[in-house]
Design a protein around this motif. Structure first.
Motif, mmCIF file in Angstrom:
data_model
loop_
_atom_site.group_PDB
_atom_site.id
_atom_site.type_symbol
_atom_site.label_atom_id
_atom_site.label_comp_id
_atom_site.label_asym_id
_atom_site.label_seq_id
_atom_site.Cartn_x
_atom_site.Cartn_y
_atom_site.Cartn_z
ATOM 1 N N GLY A 184 -31.908 -1.553 7.542
ATOM 2 C CA GLY A 184 -31.871 -0.119 7.751
ATOM 3 C C GLY A 184 -31.795 0.651 6.455
ATOM 4 N N SER A 185 -32.075 1.927 6.557
ATOM 5 C CA SER A 185 -31.855 2.825 5.428
ATOM 6 C C SER A 185 -31.175 4.074 5.964
ATOM 7 N N PHE A 186 -30.222 4.550 5.173
ATOM 8 C CA PHE A 186 -29.394 5.685 5.541
ATOM 9 C C PHE A 186 -29.459 6.677 4.384
ATOM 10 N N ALA A 187 -30.027 7.837 4.628
ATOM 11 C CA ALA A 187 -30.171 8.849 3.579
ATOM 12 C C ALA A 187 -29.135 9.945 3.804
ATOM 13 N N THR A 211 -33.173 4.973 9.363
ATOM 14 C CA THR A 211 -34.282 4.144 9.832
ATOM 15 C C THR A 211 -33.764 2.727 10.035
ATOM 16 N N LEU A 212 -33.963 2.178 11.222
ATOM 17 C CA LEU A 212 -33.564 0.805 11.524
ATOM 18 C C LEU A 212 -34.809 -0.018 11.812
ATOM 19 N N ARG A 213 -34.798 -1.281 11.332
ATOM 20 C CA ARG A 213 -35.928 -2.175 11.532
ATOM 21 C C ARG A 213 -35.429 -3.546 12.002
ATOM 22 N N SER A 214 -35.968 -3.991 13.111
ATOM 23 C CA SER A 214 -35.699 -5.337 13.608
ATOM 24 C C SER A 214 -36.772 -5.675 14.632
#
Length: 181
Positions: A126-129, A102-105
């Motif tokens: 971001g989050s990387f699972a 998930t990327l947020r900007s």
């Protein structure tokens, strides 16, 4: 099994990640060019890496892209980050595969980013699972952000692992983030 229904994981992830992100929203000093913050939680079969960084580290500017060249730079950076397994290489002994990214900007129109900063101070978070068969065997992550992007010079990491909680700093050109007692 739905990972996010696991009580320990939900509590650990919430508690571990809430403080740094809350601090960054309130503290302008948290937005440091050249610095990337990582919060890493290892729980059960999952490793989650939460990343917080000034947008400038990845694209060279901190606003919505204006030119075709800037748009191409942003698209390339997003593509590299979405291929998180190339940037975050977890100890092979853990046998991990990349799951959701998930990327947020807000400057790039990605997700709902809770950026407290205005124009000129945009972030890319971001989050990387990763889903793994043996997270207990993981002792390091090779982080390729310095090679992939020109902007990052330092990575500040907090790690919550079965072995304990750790803080580590990587400075360019180092790439191995290791933890143990």
């Amino acid at each position: 099994m739905n990972l996010f229904r696991r009580p320990f994981f939900t509590f650990a992830l919430s508690a571990f990640l809430a403080a740094p992100f809350a601090a960054s929203a309130q503290s302008p000093a948290a937005h440091v060019h050249g610095q990337v913050r990582l919060d890493i939680v290892i729980d059960g079969p999952t490793i989650v890496i939460a990343m917080e960084s000034p947008l400038d580290n990845f694209v060279g500017f901190e606003r919505a892209p204006r030119t075709d060249a800037e748009k191409k730079t942003a698209e390339d950076a997003i593509a590299q980050l979405r291929a998180g397994a190339q940037l975050f290489k977890i100890d092979p002994a853990a046998n991990c595969k990349l799951g959701p990214v998930t990327l947020r900007s807000s400057a790039l129109g990605l997700g709902k980013n809770e950026e407290g900063a205005g124009e000129g101070h945009a972030d890319l978070d971001g989050s990387f699972a990763f889903n793994c068969t043996n997270t207990a065997a993981a002792k390091f992550i090779d982080i390729d952000l310095f090679n992939a992007f020109k902007g990052p010079r330092q990575i500040e990491a907090q790690i919550a692992a079965p072995q304990g909680q750790f803080k580590r700093t990587l400075k360019r050109p180092a790439t191995r983030l290791a933890w143990n007692k």
